[in-house]
Motif scaffolding. Structure first.
Motif, PDB file in Angstrom:
ATOM      1  N   LEU A  23       0.935  -1.154   0.082  1.00  0.00           N
ATOM      2  CA  LEU A  23       0.056   0.160   0.196  1.00  0.00           C
ATOM      3  C   LEU A  23       0.689   1.298   0.040  1.00  0.00           C
ATOM      4  N   PHE A  24       2.050   1.210   0.873  1.00  0.00           N
ATOM      5  CA  PHE A  24       2.790   2.306   0.954  1.00  0.00           C
ATOM      6  C   PHE A  24       3.466   2.608  -0.429  1.00  0.00           C
ATOM      7  N   LEU A  25       3.890   1.472  -1.314  1.00  0.00           N
ATOM      8  CA  LEU A  25       4.497   1.922  -2.546  1.00  0.00           C
ATOM      9  C   LEU A  25       3.497   2.151  -3.601  1.00  0.00           C
ATOM     10  N   LEU A  29      26.790 -10.639   1.246  1.00  0.00           N
ATOM     11  CA  LEU A  29      26.628 -10.294  -0.306  1.00  0.00           C
ATOM     12  C   LEU A  29      25.068  -9.994  -0.755  1.00  0.00           C
ATOM     13  N   LEU A  30      24.341 -10.492   0.272  1.00  0.00           N
ATOM     14  CA  LEU A  30      22.767 -10.561   0.076  1.00  0.00           C
ATOM     15  C   LEU A  30      22.387  -9.330   0.933  1.00  0.00           C
ATOM     16  N   ALA A  31      22.682  -9.188   2.104  1.00  0.00           N
ATOM     17  CA  ALA A  31      22.288  -8.044   3.071  1.00  0.00           C
ATOM     18  C   ALA A  31      22.606  -6.557   2.554  1.00  0.00           C
ATOM     19  N   LEU A  32      23.732  -6.243   2.102  1.00  0.00           N
ATOM     20  CA  LEU A  32      23.988  -4.770   1.774  1.00  0.00           C
ATOM     21  C   LEU A  32      23.297  -4.839   0.405  1.00  0.00           C
ATOM     22  N   PRO A  33      23.247  -5.637  -0.621  1.00  0.00           N
ATOM     23  CA  PRO A  33      22.444  -5.052  -1.942  1.00  0.00           C
ATOM     24  C   PRO A  33      20.925  -4.851  -1.615  1.00  0.00           C
ATOM     25  N   LEU A  34      20.398  -5.943  -0.607  1.00  0.00           N
ATOM     26  CA  LEU A  34      19.097  -5.568  -0.338  1.00  0.00           C
ATOM     27  C   LEU A  34      18.995  -4.362   0.447  1.00  0.00           C
ATOM     28  N   ALA A  35      19.821  -3.843   1.280  1.00  0.00           N
ATOM     29  CA  ALA A  35      19.491  -2.392   1.909  1.00  0.00           C
ATOM     30  C   ALA A  35      19.663  -1.476   0.896  1.00  0.00           C
ATOM     31  N   LEU A  36      20.558  -1.437  -0.005  1.00  0.00           N
ATOM     32  CA  LEU A  36      20.470  -0.555  -1.195  1.00  0.00           C
ATOM     33  C   LEU A  36      19.458  -0.575  -1.998  1.00  0.00           C
ATOM     34  N   ALA A  37      18.650  -2.002  -2.122  1.00  0.00           N
ATOM     35  CA  ALA A  37      17.443  -1.998  -2.987  1.00  0.00           C
ATOM     36  C   ALA A  37      16.454  -1.377  -2.244  1.00  0.00           C
ATOM     37  N   PHE A  38      16.348  -1.614  -0.921  1.00  0.00           N
ATOM     38  CA  PHE A  38      15.054  -0.718  -0.276  1.00  0.00           C
ATOM     39  C   PHE A  38      15.434   0.690  -0.388  1.00  0.00           C
ATOM     40  N   ALA A  39      16.648   0.889  -0.226  1.00  0.00           N
ATOM     41  CA  ALA A  39      16.855   2.404  -0.059  1.00  0.00           C
ATOM     42  C   ALA A  39      16.442   3.087  -1.249  1.00  0.00           C
ATOM     43  N   LEU A  40      16.804   2.613  -2.642  1.00  0.00           N
ATOM     44  CA  LEU A  40      16.158   2.891  -4.000  1.00  0.00           C
ATOM     45  C   LEU A  40      14.960   2.748  -3.952  1.00  0.00           C
ATOM     46  N   VAL A  68      12.427   6.384  -4.383  1.00  0.00           N
ATOM     47  CA  VAL A  68      11.313   6.595  -5.601  1.00  0.00           C
ATOM     48  C   VAL A  68       9.940   6.479  -5.172  1.00  0.00           C
ATOM     49  N   ALA A  69       9.414   5.701  -4.102  1.00  0.00           N
ATOM     50  CA  ALA A  69       8.152   5.815  -3.596  1.00  0.00           C
ATOM     51  C   ALA A  69       8.032   7.141  -2.968  1.00  0.00           C
ATOM     52  N   LEU A  70       8.963   7.879  -2.101  1.00  0.00           N
ATOM     53  CA  LEU A  70       8.632   9.058  -1.606  1.00  0.00           C
ATOM     54  C   LEU A  70       8.656  10.118  -2.512  1.00  0.00           C
ATOM     55  N   LEU A  71       9.162  10.060  -3.576  1.00  0.00           N
ATOM     56  CA  LEU A  71       9.228  11.040  -4.728  1.00  0.00           C
ATOM     57  C   LEU A  71       7.999  11.007  -5.398  1.00  0.00           C
ATOM     58  N   THR A  72       7.282   9.829  -5.358  1.00  0.00           N
ATOM     59  CA  THR A  72       5.991   9.845  -6.031  1.00  0.00           C
ATOM     60  C   THR A  72       5.042  10.322  -5.190  1.00  0.00           C
ATOM     61  N   TYR A  73       5.186  10.704  -3.951  1.00  0.00           N
ATOM     62  CA  TYR A  73       4.268  11.380  -3.227  1.00  0.00           C
ATOM     63  C   TYR A  73       4.228  12.766  -3.357  1.00  0.00           C
ATOM     64  N   LEU A  74       5.114  13.159  -3.944  1.00  0.00           N
ATOM     65  CA  LEU A  74       5.450  14.620  -4.118  1.00  0.00           C
ATOM     66  C   LEU A  74       5.226  15.046  -5.715  1.00  0.00           C
ATOM     67  N   LEU A  75       5.520  14.024  -6.791  1.00  0.00           N
ATOM     68  CA  LEU A  75       5.406  14.580  -8.194  1.00  0.00           C
ATOM     69  C   LEU A  75       4.554  13.236  -8.818  1.00  0.00           C
ATOM     70  N   PRO A  76       3.912  13.534  -9.926  1.00  0.00           N
ATOM     71  CA  PRO A  76       3.112  12.428 -10.512  1.00  0.00           C
ATOM     72  C   PRO A  76       3.751  11.139 -10.789  1.00  0.00           C
ATOM     73  N   PRO A  77       3.109  10.245 -10.203  1.00  0.00           N
ATOM     74  CA  PRO A  77       4.083   8.733 -10.397  1.00  0.00           C
ATOM     75  C   PRO A  77       4.141   8.474 -11.735  1.00  0.00           C
ATOM     76  N   ALA A  78       3.398   8.880 -12.650  1.00  0.00           N
ATOM     77  CA  ALA A  78       3.429   8.091 -13.939  1.00  0.00           C
ATOM     78  C   ALA A  78       4.664   8.955 -14.648  1.00  0.00           C
ATOM     79  N   GLU A  79       4.807  10.284 -14.237  1.00  0.00           N
ATOM     80  CA  GLU A  79       5.998  10.997 -14.935  1.00  0.00           C
ATOM     81  C   GLU A  79       7.415  10.481 -14.257  1.00  0.00           C
ATOM     82  N   GLY A 112      19.151  10.327  -5.667  1.00  0.00           N
ATOM     83  CA  GLY A 112      20.489  10.012  -5.262  1.00  0.00           C
ATOM     84  C   GLY A 112      20.758  10.344  -3.754  1.00  0.00           C
ATOM     85  N   ALA A 113      20.002  11.350  -3.220  1.00  0.00           N
ATOM     86  CA  ALA A 113      20.359  11.850  -1.903  1.00  0.00           C
ATOM     87  C   ALA A 113      19.517  10.904  -0.982  1.00  0.00           C
ATOM     88  N   ALA A 114      18.272  10.693  -1.337  1.00  0.00           N
ATOM     89  CA  ALA A 114      17.552   9.749  -0.379  1.00  0.00           C
ATOM     90  C   ALA A 114      18.052   8.437  -0.401  1.00  0.00           C
TER      91      ALA A 114
END
Length: 332
Positions: free
Chosen positions: A21-23, A145-156, A160-171, A190-192
């Motif tokens: 739901l958050f995404l 080798l799984l924990a660190l990439p997964l942390a990065l994937a969650f962060a990305l 992106v999800a937070l940005l869609t709360y501020l700008l049109p998701p389709a864009e 990048g910063a987030a």
């Protein structure tokens, strides 16, 4: 609230559903603030105060005042009352059962535990080399080798999800798909992503305990209710803890001590993992788990007896309460 293993499966389902739901809430215009339009969108409908109409003289002062009352003040008060009312009775229930951040905390904790034997880099010692059910819990550094990439994937994903709360998701998603984000979008993502990756890697439960305002308000309200739901430990059964490797302590994602007093369980998320661990350890005990949810009169009694403990360590900041055991020895 159920405390069996089935309850933990239900909790994972609640967490997974709320994470989805958050995404996707912004994608379906369920809830987001569109910076391009300058107002909230709730269930596909614009949620405005009518400020533009007021400045243009199309609505009166009385109508503008009514809009502020009905569309801003009243919804905030209503949501706050419901949210804090739940916290007053059940504590940080949102954190343990819904919060998308806490689900990330638990997921990465499990991988870090498999990699190092500890759920957090800041734990001084690894946990027991076996699970509460008696099965081995070996560590394997390859899980990093799984924990660190997964942390990065969650962060990305979060960025992106937070940005869609501020700008049109389709864009946003179209620009990412074509690798053509705008400069501001790229800077935000990048910063987030960097900040969230560092937080997911190093801070996780520390952020929940000390920096999350949502969790802090829930805990403060919960602490004012002496009869609220809390984890209870029966002092008279302290003998049953002898021989246990403090599985309840190691099961807690917030790194708390479940057998301690309520004020030292300030950040408890009511996830119930300590209870599930104790229940597994005590599965052959006819009296069942030592840890259980209590509320009402039982919680009042526990609060009056310092959390059902006979004594507390003179250095409580170390979070190591001493339980006066009828077995003739203290249990840490």
């Amino acid at each position: 609230m159920p405390v069996l293993a089935e309850a933990q499966r239900q909790r994972v389902l609640f967490q997974s559903g709320f994470f989805i739901l958050f995404l996707f809430a912004p994608v379906f215009d369920l809830l987001r603030f569109d910076l391009t339009q300058g107002h909230l969108i709730v269930f596909g409908q614009p949620w405005t105060l009518g400020l533009d109409d007021y400045l243009a003289g199309r609505i009166s002062n009385d109508q503008m005042t009514l809009n502020i009352l009905l569309r801003l003040i009243l919804p905030i008060l209503l949501l706050a009352a419901i949210f804090l009312g739940i916290a007053w009775r059940w504590g940080r229930l949102y954190c343990g059962w819904l919060c998308p951040h806490f689900s990330v905390v638990e997921t990465i904790n499990q991988l870090v535990r498999k990699a190092s034997g500890k759920p957090s880099l800041w734990d001084k010692k690894p946990g027991p080399p076996w699970h509460p059910d008696g099965s081995p819990a070996p560590t394997d550094a390859r899980y990093w080798l799984l924990a660190l990439p997964l942390a990065l994937a969650f962060a990305l994903l979060w960025a992106v999800a937070l940005l869609t709360y501020l700008l049109p998701p389709a864009e946003v998603y179209a620009n990412l798909f074509h690798l053509t984000p705008t400069r501001n979008q790229a800077l935000f993502i990048g910063a987030a992503t960097t900040v969230l990756f560092l937080e997911f890697t190093f801070a996780r439960h520390l952020f929940c305990r000390y920096a999350c305002a949502v969790g802090m308000f829930q805990s403060l309200v919960w602490m004012t209710n002496r009869s609220a739901m809390v984890v209870g430990f029966p002092r008279q059964r302290a003998c049953d803890c002898v021989g246990c490797q403090s599985f309840c302590d190691h099961a807690c994602p917030m790194r708390l001590k479940p057998r301690t007093i309520k004020r030292l369980m300030f950040a408890c998320t009511q996830c119930g993992q300590c209870i599930a661990a104790c229940e597994t350890v005590q599965r052959d005990n006819p009296e069942g788990s030592l840890l259980n949810w209590i509320d009402g009169q039982q919680a009042l009694q526990a609060d009056g007896e310092q959390g059902l403990l006979a004594a507390v360590s003179p250095k409580p900041l170390k979070f190591k309460p001493i339980i006066a055991s009828p077995c003739g020895k203290g249990l840490g």
